[in-house]
Design a protein around this motif. Structure first.
Motif, PDB file in Angstrom:
ATOM      1  N   SER A   1       0.754  -1.347   0.133  1.00 15.61           N
ATOM      2  CA  SER A   1      -0.125   0.077   0.078  1.00 15.61           C
ATOM      3  C   SER A   1       0.837   1.237  -0.184  1.00 15.61           C
ATOM      4  O   SER A   1       0.554   2.290  -0.399  1.00 15.61           O
ATOM      5  CB  SER A   1      -0.812   0.166   1.219  1.00 15.61           C
ATOM      6  OG  SER A   1      -0.220   0.299   2.316  1.00 15.61           O
ATOM      7  N   LEU A   2       2.064   0.951   0.876  1.00 12.93           N
ATOM      8  CA  LEU A   2       2.742   2.171   0.813  1.00 12.93           C
ATOM      9  C   LEU A   2       3.779   2.598  -0.602  1.00 12.93           C
ATOM     10  O   LEU A   2       3.560   3.650  -1.111  1.00 12.93           O
ATOM     11  CB  LEU A   2       4.080   1.958   1.645  1.00 12.93           C
ATOM     12  CG  LEU A   2       4.062   2.683   3.095  1.00 12.93           C
ATOM     13  CD1 LEU A   2       5.252   2.188   4.031  1.00 12.93           C
ATOM     14  CD2 LEU A   2       3.908   4.197   3.009  1.00 12.93           C
ATOM     15  N   ILE A   3       4.002   1.433  -1.391  1.00 19.49           N
ATOM     16  CA  ILE A   3       4.675   1.736  -2.663  1.00 19.49           C
ATOM     17  C   ILE A   3       3.632   2.157  -3.717  1.00 19.49           C
ATOM     18  O   ILE A   3       3.848   3.131  -4.393  1.00 19.49           O
ATOM     19  CB  ILE A   3       5.181   0.333  -3.057  1.00 19.49           C
ATOM     20  CG1 ILE A   3       6.721   0.009  -2.195  1.00 19.49           C
ATOM     21  CG2 ILE A   3       5.641   0.400  -4.555  1.00 19.49           C
ATOM     22  CD1 ILE A   3       6.863  -1.358  -2.200  1.00 19.49           C
ATOM     23  N   THR A   4       2.418   1.669  -3.423  1.00 13.02           N
ATOM     24  CA  THR A   4       1.294   2.191  -4.507  1.00 13.02           C
ATOM     25  C   THR A   4       1.239   3.659  -4.206  1.00 13.02           C
ATOM     26  O   THR A   4       0.922   4.437  -5.105  1.00 13.02           O
ATOM     27  CB  THR A   4       0.093   1.432  -4.268  1.00 13.02           C
ATOM     28  OG1 THR A   4       0.327   0.026  -4.026  1.00 13.02           O
ATOM     29  CG2 THR A   4      -0.922   1.444  -5.651  1.00 13.02           C
ATOM     30  N   ALA A   5       0.740   3.991  -3.024  1.00 13.52           N
ATOM     31  CA  ALA A   5       0.784   5.383  -2.655  1.00 13.52           C
ATOM     32  C   ALA A   5       1.637   6.201  -3.183  1.00 13.52           C
ATOM     33  O   ALA A   5       1.610   7.449  -3.772  1.00 13.52           O
ATOM     34  CB  ALA A   5       0.588   5.604  -1.224  1.00 13.52           C
ATOM     35  N   ALA A   6       2.968   5.901  -2.985  1.00  9.14           N
ATOM     36  CA  ALA A   6       4.153   6.605  -3.528  1.00  9.14           C
ATOM     37  C   ALA A   6       3.989   6.993  -5.040  1.00  9.14           C
ATOM     38  O   ALA A   6       4.524   7.940  -5.309  1.00  9.14           O
ATOM     39  CB  ALA A   6       5.475   5.759  -3.063  1.00  9.14           C
ATOM     40  N   ARG A   7       3.725   5.777  -5.770  1.00 14.35           N
ATOM     41  CA  ARG A   7       3.466   5.739  -7.198  1.00 14.35           C
ATOM     42  C   ARG A   7       2.412   7.072  -7.549  1.00 14.35           C
ATOM     43  O   ARG A   7       2.416   7.757  -8.354  1.00 14.35           O
ATOM     44  CB  ARG A   7       3.285   4.575  -7.734  1.00 14.35           C
ATOM     45  CG  ARG A   7       4.413   3.532  -7.619  1.00 14.35           C
ATOM     46  CD  ARG A   7       4.114   2.181  -8.180  1.00 14.35           C
ATOM     47  NE  ARG A   7       3.751   2.242  -9.687  1.00 14.35           N
ATOM     48  CZ  ARG A   7       4.464   2.166 -10.601  1.00 14.35           C
ATOM     49  NH1 ARG A   7       6.013   2.230 -10.574  1.00 14.35           N
ATOM     50  NH2 ARG A   7       4.047   2.404 -11.805  1.00 14.35           N
ATOM     51  N   ARG A   8       1.233   6.638  -6.865  1.00 15.90           N
ATOM     52  CA  ARG A   8       0.244   7.901  -7.028  1.00 15.90           C
ATOM     53  C   ARG A   8       0.765   9.001  -6.746  1.00 15.90           C
ATOM     54  O   ARG A   8       0.598   9.913  -7.597  1.00 15.90           O
ATOM     55  CB  ARG A   8      -0.690   7.684  -6.103  1.00 15.90           C
ATOM     56  CG  ARG A   8      -1.887   6.424  -6.687  1.00 15.90           C
ATOM     57  CD  ARG A   8      -3.203   6.882  -5.787  1.00 15.90           C
ATOM     58  NE  ARG A   8      -3.075   6.534  -4.505  1.00 15.90           N
ATOM     59  CZ  ARG A   8      -3.074   5.467  -3.771  1.00 15.90           C
ATOM     60  NH1 ARG A   8      -3.207   4.379  -4.713  1.00 15.90           N
ATOM     61  NH2 ARG A   8      -3.183   5.383  -2.598  1.00 15.90           N
ATOM     62  N   ALA A   9       1.595   9.411  -5.784  1.00 12.37           N
ATOM     63  CA  ALA A   9       1.926  10.579  -5.199  1.00 12.37           C
ATOM     64  C   ALA A   9       3.050  11.107  -6.305  1.00 12.37           C
ATOM     65  O   ALA A   9       3.294  12.509  -6.718  1.00 12.37           O
ATOM     66  CB  ALA A   9       2.737  10.488  -3.891  1.00 12.37           C
ATOM     67  N   ALA A  10       3.828  10.158  -7.265  1.00 21.18           N
ATOM     68  CA  ALA A  10       4.662  10.667  -8.043  1.00 21.18           C
ATOM     69  C   ALA A  10       4.017  10.905  -9.288  1.00 21.18           C
ATOM     70  O   ALA A  10       4.741  11.115 -10.591  1.00 21.18           O
ATOM     71  CB  ALA A  10       5.846   9.454  -8.179  1.00 21.18           C
ATOM     72  N   GLY A  11       2.667  10.642  -9.210  1.00 15.41           N
ATOM     73  CA  GLY A  11       2.007  10.817 -10.668  1.00 15.41           C
ATOM     74  C   GLY A  11       2.226   9.713 -11.667  1.00 15.41           C
ATOM     75  O   GLY A  11       1.659   9.759 -13.019  1.00 15.41           O
ATOM     76  N   LEU A  12       2.467   8.538 -11.112  1.00  8.56           N
ATOM     77  CA  LEU A  12       2.756   7.447 -12.039  1.00  8.56           C
ATOM     78  C   LEU A  12       1.479   6.272 -12.184  1.00  8.56           C
ATOM     79  O   LEU A  12       1.476   5.577 -13.017  1.00  8.56           O
ATOM     80  CB  LEU A  12       3.720   6.466 -11.427  1.00  8.56           C
ATOM     81  CG  LEU A  12       5.355   7.169 -11.576  1.00  8.56           C
ATOM     82  CD1 LEU A  12       6.070   6.230 -11.113  1.00  8.56           C
ATOM     83  CD2 LEU A  12       5.487   7.499 -13.192  1.00  8.56           C
TER      84      LEU A  12
END
Lengths: 213, 728
Positions: B708-719
């Motif tokens: 969930s953290l990695i997915t959220a990080a990707r969302r935050a990075a606009g990916l």
């Protein structure tokens, strides 16, 4: 079993006593805090209707603590400055609530009809006048003076609290060149900018509080 | 009489000359150099001069005199919660100059619940006048003053007065003895400059004013700041004394602003019953000055609530109640609570064959203990929230002495479970003893203890429910906490009411003794963890204090055991025990003070500030903010299972995520405010800001997984924009 329960009784009691001790120094300060959710309230308006903050969700709300005989309030009303501000805010879609917190028997206490008469006589334009004779709303917001201004943003967050302008004086001459903190805050909110002076020291007459019942 | 005479004389020059002659001829009738009085039903004001005539180049004192009617008051420089200071505007002949008002120390005048700073009775405000050296004898100088003041009782009246004093210039000054005496007296009680400097520092929400030159035996010490945006005027100012002097604890003003590192004010106190006052300057801690300058206008990063909206309008009461109940239920599984529940279940197992009604009674008493403790804690949390103070769930663990007290409790329970000591009646009396008062109180207290040890935990669903609770009217807030309490107590109560379940429990026997001893170890583990929390809060001093407290507790328990049998031994034992308890308590309070700063503990993280978030966003970096505390078990669990995992670290590095930590182990008003803005009453809180200017943050769930953290990080990075769009 009893043995260790008795022991626990004793130590849990100790822990409790210390908890109660830690909670002792409760601040005597008002509740409202800029950036935090504006305290919810419920009050009767001059028409006898019950009003609360929640009904204005999605709108900017201005709370104005007032007392018609206070010289500082009179400065703003006699010069029509306050009414002008109220009307301009109404045009912007801002809800203006005047709050009267003087309890029965105190200077400044008014009942509904008198509140309406004051509004009409002064050509004032609040969306409603809230009567707060038990000072509950004043306590929730920590209002200290009349006038004392609070602005709640459409999300229900307190965006401004403090003085109406930067000239803490009861003299009419002080209105010339005074900076309206309220106008400034509302303009900044509208522009989506942070309120640059979000908390100032209010000035005026002391709000008359009802004793805590 | 003389006043009026003088006024008359002022207006008529020739009369004045005559009066002077008269005054010289009849000293007993010397006219006071006092202006005509401006009199209202509330104030009678005059301008008083210490001179009848003045000489070129001299400085002398005049004073604005206010005789204030009983019940009314006028105001000091900082009027306090309302009001306005008296002002004097001078119109002086060319060459003459007037100094500032020399203010006496004000009195705190309570107008419940507010406090004003001002004066009652007769007030003299001295002002120094400088006569030019080229003033010519024979000439008359006219002092004109226009004074405005606000006089208040319940109501406030702004008043003003114009005062004129004509003073002849002569070769030799003629001193008006009585006026001089009155002004001298007024100047004698002016605050004397303090021969030391104060130091102002921050302690959480409050301010600490250290006063090294003040003796500890003085009374009624109060600080009146000149600035009206420094302190909450009505708040009490508790004083503490140590070998370095005295420290006042001051509550911050809601409009707190400190633009200068040096601030001034007046201290008033009683020294042996004699009122004294000092003019104080104090040095403010640099952090206080800059932080204040920013705090008033700090831009705050925008946040959007994605998974679980918690604004009052978004979360309905029913949803909050349901979340709270569910959260309470899950709280039972949290590592801090489990040992306590083991003990309770153990009790039931022993009782299972005693009497069903007794078990039921025990279950209900446990429920009562849980509910009333929750109500007490909720009352405190809601009360503080209503006062705008930054406490939340687990707030009591921000106090190192309380953390240490809990560590001692845990240690004692652990040793008790191991059978190292018994308290009260012997263990054989269990069967009879349970119906006794001790057993009932014990069941109630087990419930209370379970709640107290549960406070470091936030279970899933709880955060939003508690956030809702503290932003609603108290009655609704208490209802939400009640639901939490009922959920929390449910398993134990259900066990006590279900004979079927109880019958499933094996017969009491040796296994129970072994299990009981085994349960000592979770208790010791909890104690170790609490001592570690104390070390984070107070540094090495905290550890020392905790271990001394444990030692003292062990000593007291041992004493009570060995001194049980004889009356005299018991007396000595009790005395020693009391000494040990007080000694250890004192030591804990001395040593376990919160460290001034709580820094992020990991090397690869930065300390959170709203400004830092905005700056990083402006650089285009996604920002992850971890609101945590050493005493928050859920936070630590998340750090172990998700945040410190290698794959998460790699993803963060690859996506250039900035990791900020907001550590709430000790009190911190900025963090409390940020939590409140998210509708939260406590930690953990995880925010993920996208790497674009003013981008709104996503709130992550309270239990993290690496995925969930990695997915959220990707969302935050606009990916991963699609996922964002699909989220509820």
């Amino acid at each position: 079993m009893t043995a260790h329960q008795t022991c626990k009784t004793f130590i849990a009691g100790l822990a409790f006593a210390s908890l109660a001790f830690a909670a002792g120094p409760v601040l005597a300060q008002g509740a409202a805090k800029v950036g935090a959710p504006a305290p919810a309230f419920q009050a009767i308006d001059a028409d006898g209707k019950t009003r609360n903050l929640a009904e204005f969700a999605g709108k900017t709300v201005i709370l104005e603590w007032t007392n018609h005989d206070c010289p500082y309030v009179r400065k703003h009303y006699n010069s029509a400055t306050m009414q002008g501000l109220q009307k301009d805010m109404a045009k912007e879609g801002v809800v203006w609530l005047s709050v009267i917190s003087s309890p029965i028997g105190e200077q400044g206490h008014v009942e509904g009809p008198m509140a309406k008469e004051l509004t009409a006589k002064r050509d004032a334009a609040p969306a409603a006048v809230l009567l707060d004779p038990d000072s509950k709303v004043a306590r929730a917001y920590g209002a200290t003076t009349t006038p004392h201004m609070y602005i709640v943003d459409p999300k229900g967050t307190l965006a401004y609290m403090g003085a109406i302008d930067d000239k803490p004086s009861s003299s009419a001459a002080s209105l010339t060149g005074a900076k309206s903190y309220v106008r400034q805050a509302v303009a900044e909110l509208k522009a989506g900018k942070p309120v640059s002076e979000a908390s100032t020291k209010s000035y005026g007459c002391a709000v008359k509080y009802a004793p805590v019942s | 009489m003389t006043t009026q005479l003088m006024a008359l004389m002022s207006r008529h020059g020739f009369l004045r000359q005559a009066a002077l002659v008269l005054a010289l001829l009849a000293p007993g009738l010397a006219p006071a150099a006092e202006s005509a009085a401006v009199t209202t039903p509330r104030v009678s004001a005059t301008l008083l001069s210490s001179r009848d005539t003045v000489t070129p180049g001299e400085r002398f004192q005049v004073a604005l005199v206010q005789k204030i009617s009983k019940g009314w008051h006028t105001y000091w420089q900082n009027p306090g919660d309302s009001g306005e200071a008296t002002r004097i505007e001078w119109a002086l002949p060319a060459g003459l100059s007037a100094g500032e008002i020399q203010w006496p120390a004000p009195k705190a005048l309570p107008v419940e619940p507010l406090v004003n700073f001002g004066f009652e009775g007769t007030l003299l405000l001295p002002v120094e006048i400088a006569v030019p050296a080229d003033a010519k004898p024979g000439q008359t100088i006219t002092l004109k003053a226009n004074a405005t003041w606000l006089v208040c009782e319940k109501i406030c009246i702004p008043e003003e007065g114009s005062f004129t004093l004509d003073l002849p210039v002569a070769q030799a000054a003629v001193v008006d003895e009585s006026a001089q005496a009155r002004i001298d007296q007024a100047r004698a009680i002016l605050p004397q400059p303090a021969d030391f400097k104060g130091r102002l520092s921050a302690e959480g929400e409050s301010l600490l004013l250290a006063l090294p030159g003040i003796a500890a035996d003085i009374r009624d010490l109060r600080f009146f700041p000149l600035s009206d945006t420094l302190i909450d005027h009505a708040a009490p100012q508790p004083m503490t004394a140590d070998s370095n002097g005295v420290t006042l604890q001051l509550a911050r003003s809601s409009a707190f602003k400190l633009t200068n590192a040096e601030l001034s004010g007046v201290l008033t106190y009683k020294d042996g019953g004699v009122p004294r006052s000092l003019a104080l300057t104090a040095e403010a801690a640099p952090a206080l000055v800059t932080a204040a300058g920013q705090a008033a206008s700090a831009p705050r990063p925008a946040v959007v609530r994605l998974p679980m909206p918690v604004e009052g309008a978004d979360l309905t009461l029913w949803a909050a109640l349901a979340f709270a109940f569910l959260g309470g239920l899950i709280l039972n599984l949290m590592p801090c609570v489990l040992p306590v529940l083991f003990i309770k279940a153990l009790g039931f197992a022993q009782l299972a064959r005693a009497s069903r009604s007794e078990v039921r009674e025990q279950g209900l008493l446990f429920l009562a203990g849980v509910v009333s403790t929750f109500m007490v804690l909720a009352g405190i949390v809601i009360g503080f929230a209503a006062l705008g103070s930054g406490v939340g769930w687990g707030f009591q663990l921000q106090s190192p002495p309380l953390v240490i007290a809990l560590a001692v409790v845990m240690t004692l329970i652990g040793f008790n479970l191991l059978g190292a000591f018994e308290v009260g009646t012997s263990v054989q009396g269990v069967g009879h003893g349970l119906a006794s008062r001790g057993g009932r109180v014990g069941a109630f207290m087990t419930g209370a203890l379970a709640v107290v040890v549960a406070t470091p935990c936030t279970a899933p669903f709880m955060g939003a429910a508690m956030g809702y609770a503290v932003t609603q009217p108290p009655a609704l807030g208490l209802a939400v906490f009640m639901a939490l309490a009922l959920g929390f107590a449910l398993p134990v109560v259900a066990l006590s009411f279900a004979p079927g379940l109880l019958r499933l429990l094996p017969k009491p026997g040796r296994w129970m003794v072994v299990l009981k001893q085994a349960f000592a170890f979770p208790m010791f583990a909890t104690a170790i963890w609490l001592i570690w929390v104390a070390s984070v809060q107070s540094g090495p001093g905290g550890v020392l204090a905790a271990l001394v407290a444990v030692l003292a507790a062990g000593f007291i328990v041992w004493l009570s055991g060995v001194s049980r049998d004889s009356g005299r031994a018991r007396l000595i034992g009790s005395a020693l025990g009391v000494v040990a308890a007080f000694g250890a308590g004192w030591f804990v309070l001395q040593s376990a003070v919160p460290s001034a700063t709580s820094e992020a503990r990991a090397a690869d993280t930065q300390v959170w500030t709203p400004e830092r978030v905005m700056a990083l966003q402006a650089e285009g970096r996604p920002v992850f903010v971890n609101f945590t505390a050493a005493w928050c078990i859920t936070c630590l669990a998340n750090e172990r299972v998700a945040l410190s995992r290698q794959e998460v670290k790699e993803a963060f590095a690859e996506l250039k995520v900035a990791y900020l930590k907001a550590d709430w182990t000790n009190r911190n008003s900025a963090i409390a405010q940020a939590l409140a803005e998210q509708g939260r009453a406590g930690v953990p809180l995880y925010l993920f800001y996208p790497g674009k200017r003013d981008g709104q943050a996503e709130i992550l769930p309270q239990l993290l997984t690496p995925d969930s953290l990695i997915t959220a990080a990707r969302r935050a990075a606009g990916l991963d924009l699609k996922t964002v769009a699909n989220r509820p």
